[in-house]
Design a protein around this motif. Structure first.
Motif, short mmCIF file in Angstrom:
data_model
loop_
_atom_site.label_atom_id
_atom_site.label_comp_id
_atom_site.label_asym_id
_atom_site.label_seq_id
_atom_site.Cartn_x
_atom_site.Cartn_y
_atom_site.Cartn_z
N GLN A 5 31.46 43.24 38.69
CA GLN A 5 32.82 42.91 38.38
C GLN A 5 32.98 41.44 38.03
OE1 GLN A 5 32.26 45.46 40.93
NE2 GLN A 5 31.93 43.80 42.33
N THR A 6 33.25 41.16 36.76
CA THR A 6 33.43 39.81 36.28
C THR A 6 34.57 39.79 35.30
OG1 THR A 6 31.02 39.68 36.38
CG2 THR A 6 32.15 37.82 35.40
N LEU A 7 35.34 38.72 35.30
CA LEU A 7 36.50 38.62 34.43
C LEU A 7 36.32 37.48 33.46
CD1 LEU A 7 39.40 39.00 37.00
CD2 LEU A 7 38.39 40.76 35.59
N LEU A 8 36.76 37.67 32.21
CA LEU A 8 36.79 36.62 31.21
C LEU A 8 38.24 36.39 30.85
CD1 LEU A 8 35.29 34.76 29.29
CD2 LEU A 8 35.18 36.63 27.65
N ARG A 9 38.72 35.17 31.06
CA ARG A 9 40.11 34.83 30.81
C ARG A 9 40.20 33.96 29.57
NH1 ARG A 9 43.56 35.04 35.13
NH2 ARG A 9 45.12 34.52 33.57
N PHE A 10 41.37 33.97 28.90
CA PHE A 10 41.57 33.23 27.67
C PHE A 10 42.59 32.13 27.89
CE2 PHE A 10 40.71 37.64 26.86
CZ PHE A 10 39.57 37.56 26.07
N GLY A 11 42.44 30.98 27.16
CA GLY A 11 43.44 29.94 27.20
C GLY A 11 43.05 28.79 28.09
N ALA A 12 43.94 27.80 28.14
CA ALA A 12 43.65 26.59 28.90
C ALA A 12 44.06 26.75 30.33
CB ALA A 12 44.40 25.41 28.28
N THR A 44 39.58 25.10 24.40
CA THR A 44 38.73 25.83 23.46
C THR A 44 37.69 26.68 24.16
OG1 THR A 44 37.27 23.91 23.31
CG2 THR A 44 39.01 24.11 21.65
N ALA A 45 37.67 26.67 25.49
CA ALA A 45 36.65 27.40 26.23
C ALA A 45 37.23 28.64 26.89
CB ALA A 45 36.01 26.50 27.29
N LEU A 46 36.34 29.54 27.23
CA LEU A 46 36.67 30.71 28.02
C LEU A 46 36.01 30.53 29.37
CD1 LEU A 46 35.71 33.32 25.28
CD2 LEU A 46 37.99 32.43 25.72
N TYR A 47 36.54 31.16 30.38
CA TYR A 47 35.89 31.00 31.67
C TYR A 47 35.78 32.32 32.41
CZ TYR A 47 40.80 30.53 33.21
OH TYR A 47 42.14 30.71 33.41
N TRP A 48 34.67 32.45 33.10
CA TRP A 48 34.37 33.63 33.90
C TRP A 48 34.77 33.39 35.35
CZ3 TRP A 48 33.26 37.94 31.53
CH2 TRP A 48 32.54 37.93 30.32
N SER A 49 35.17 34.44 36.01
CA SER A 49 35.37 34.37 37.45
C SER A 49 35.02 35.73 38.05
CB SER A 49 36.82 34.02 37.80
OG SER A 49 37.71 35.01 37.31
N LYS A 50 34.58 35.71 39.29
CA LYS A 50 34.25 36.94 39.99
C LYS A 50 35.53 37.57 40.51
CE LYS A 50 31.17 38.92 43.45
NZ LYS A 50 30.15 38.65 44.50
N ALA A 51 35.73 38.84 40.22
CA ALA A 51 36.96 39.51 40.60
C ALA A 51 37.01 39.78 42.10
CB ALA A 51 37.10 40.83 39.84
N PRO A 52 38.17 39.58 42.75
CA PRO A 52 38.31 39.84 44.19
C PRO A 52 38.53 41.32 44.46
CG PRO A 52 40.38 39.03 43.32
CD PRO A 52 39.41 39.04 42.16
N VAL A 53 37.47 42.11 44.39
CA VAL A 53 37.59 43.56 44.48
C VAL A 53 37.56 44.03 45.93
CG1 VAL A 53 36.50 43.83 42.23
CG2 VAL A 53 35.11 43.96 44.29
N GLN A 320 35.77 45.94 29.20
CA GLN A 320 37.07 46.52 28.92
C GLN A 320 38.10 45.41 28.78
OE1 GLN A 320 37.50 49.87 28.50
NE2 GLN A 320 35.32 50.17 28.89
N TYR A 321 39.00 45.54 27.78
CA TYR A 321 40.04 44.53 27.56
C TYR A 321 41.36 45.05 28.11
CZ TYR A 321 43.44 41.58 25.18
OH TYR A 321 44.49 40.73 24.90
N HIS A 322 42.03 44.18 28.90
CA HIS A 322 43.33 44.54 29.45
C HIS A 322 44.10 43.27 29.80
CE1 HIS A 322 46.34 46.92 31.56
NE2 HIS A 322 46.22 46.12 32.62
N ARG A 323 45.25 43.10 29.18
CA ARG A 323 46.16 42.00 29.50
C ARG A 323 45.47 40.63 29.51
NH1 ARG A 323 50.57 44.10 34.01
NH2 ARG A 323 51.35 45.86 32.80
N SER A 324 44.92 40.28 28.37
CA SER A 324 44.30 38.96 28.16
C SER A 324 43.06 38.72 29.00
CB SER A 324 45.32 37.83 28.44
OG SER A 324 46.42 37.93 27.58
N ARG A 325 42.46 39.76 29.53
CA ARG A 325 41.21 39.63 30.25
C ARG A 325 40.20 40.63 29.71
NH1 ARG A 325 44.20 40.58 35.73
NH2 ARG A 325 45.28 38.61 36.06
N ILE A 326 38.94 40.22 29.71
CA ILE A 326 37.84 41.15 29.49
C ILE A 326 37.17 41.34 30.83
CG2 ILE A 326 35.60 41.52 28.41
CD1 ILE A 326 36.61 40.15 25.94
#
Length: 329
Positions: A5-12, A44-53, A320-326
């Motif tokens: 489970q990893t999330l990719l977020r968009f934006g600053a 201009t970067a994207l960042y990953w974070s571990k999802a709190p599942v 999977q893409y959902h609400r500005s996250r991959i």
């Protein structure tokens, strides 16, 4: 569990803790913590974070599984670890970050890897795959409402058994391309009519134009009426090309890209006019980069900087893409 489970977020966003005002909301989303050592992410970067599942989290490592998004629930089926394949079904609520393991009934498919699973309304159509030296040519349907598996009788001539193929849904048909049958890679195209899941039918598609070479472990995305194929391998070479098939005219076209990247066993996710290609293998090493191709700007491709203190190399995963996250599962 590694790679789940990893999330990719968009934006600053600055990855710093700040005082949060007290807000009164009827509904809230879980806060997504980031690695404490991660540097601030520029715009201009994207960042990953571990999802709190939480919940009933899968305990075994998985690869070559499928994840199919139905509403806000991601349905995970099959996959393998270093020992064998599985036939388990897990659900991941992509908004609450909760895992669950539903009880399913009916004609449960055998353990499988490298199959495809396509959402048709609230049903999931699973085709192909296999385990060990066995390759499947069967179709199974999971009703996500009734949580029941069925094995429908499909009319028409069955395509050859295969795995590591791709499938997209267009105009009531699942379009299958490529894969391998255990002896050779394939480049044929078939449609499975699922407009009535009780009366399905296979048909081989006769296309025009220059075809892509035989391949598996590629990716396929649907953009309007165009199926876009990226990379893959024939078992010898790792490809760096991109192709599109017009599903109305049935004509293949090789896409001209300004910079190419060899890639197999990756994921490709359509976000607006951009195709996000994540991870995979380049024929030499496993990859952790994120490649962006702008479909509206002459397929200009480039690597996008990602920010994270963790290692993210992986292949045979799902995005999977959902609400500005991959979400990588």
């Amino acid at each position: 569990m590694a790679g789940l489970q990893t999330l990719l977020r968009f934006g600053a966003r600055r990855l710093l803790r700040r005082p949060r005002p007290t807000l009164h909301k009827v509904k809230s989303s879980p806060r997504l913590p980031h690695d404490a050592d991660a540097e601030p992410a520029p715009s201009t970067a994207l960042y990953w974070s571990k999802a709190p599942v939480f919940g009933t989290i899968p305990v075994r490592i998985m690869r070559a599984h499928t994840v199919t998004l139905v509403d806000t629930t991601a349905w995970l089926f099959g996959g393998c670890d270093d020992k064998d394949c599985g036939k388990d079904v897990f659900c991941f609520d992509i908004e609450t970050m909760q895992w669950s393991r539903p009880e399913v009934i009916g004609d449960v498919p055998p353990p499988s890897r490298a199959h495809t699973a396509t959402a048709v309304d609230r049903k999931i159509v699973v085709y192909g795959g296999g385990q060990g030296s066995t390759y499947y040519d069967t179709v199974y349907v999971l009703d996500t409402v009734m949580r029941r598996w069925t094995k429908p009788i499909v009319a028409g001539a069955n395509p050859p058994p295969r795995r590591a193929h791709t499938a997209v849904l267009y105009k009531g048909k699942i379009w299958v391309f490529g894969g391998g049958n255990g002896m050779t890679a394939l480049n044929d195209v078939w449609t499975l009519d699922v407009s009535n899941t009780g009366k399905m039918r296979w048909d081989e598609v006769q296309t025009t134009g220059r075809k892509p070479s035989h391949r598996g472990y590629h990716s396929a995305n649907l953009a309007g009426n165009i199926m876009i194929i990226v990379g893959g391998s024939d078992g010898k070479d790792c490809f760096n090309d991109m192709w599109c098939l017009n599903l109305d005219t049935l004509r293949w076209t090789k896409l001209i890209i300004d910079k190419s990247y060899r890639r197999l066993s990756h994921t490709s996710t359509l976000v607006g006019s951009y195709l996000f290609i994540i991870g995979g293998h380049d024929g030499t090493v496993y990859c952790k980069d994120v490649l962006l191709f702008n479909l509206s700007n002459g397929l200009a491709g480039h690597q996008r900087r990602t920010v994270s203190s963790s290692r993210n190399q992986r292949h045979l995963h799902s995005s999977q893409y959902h609400r500005s996250r991959i979400v990588k599962l």
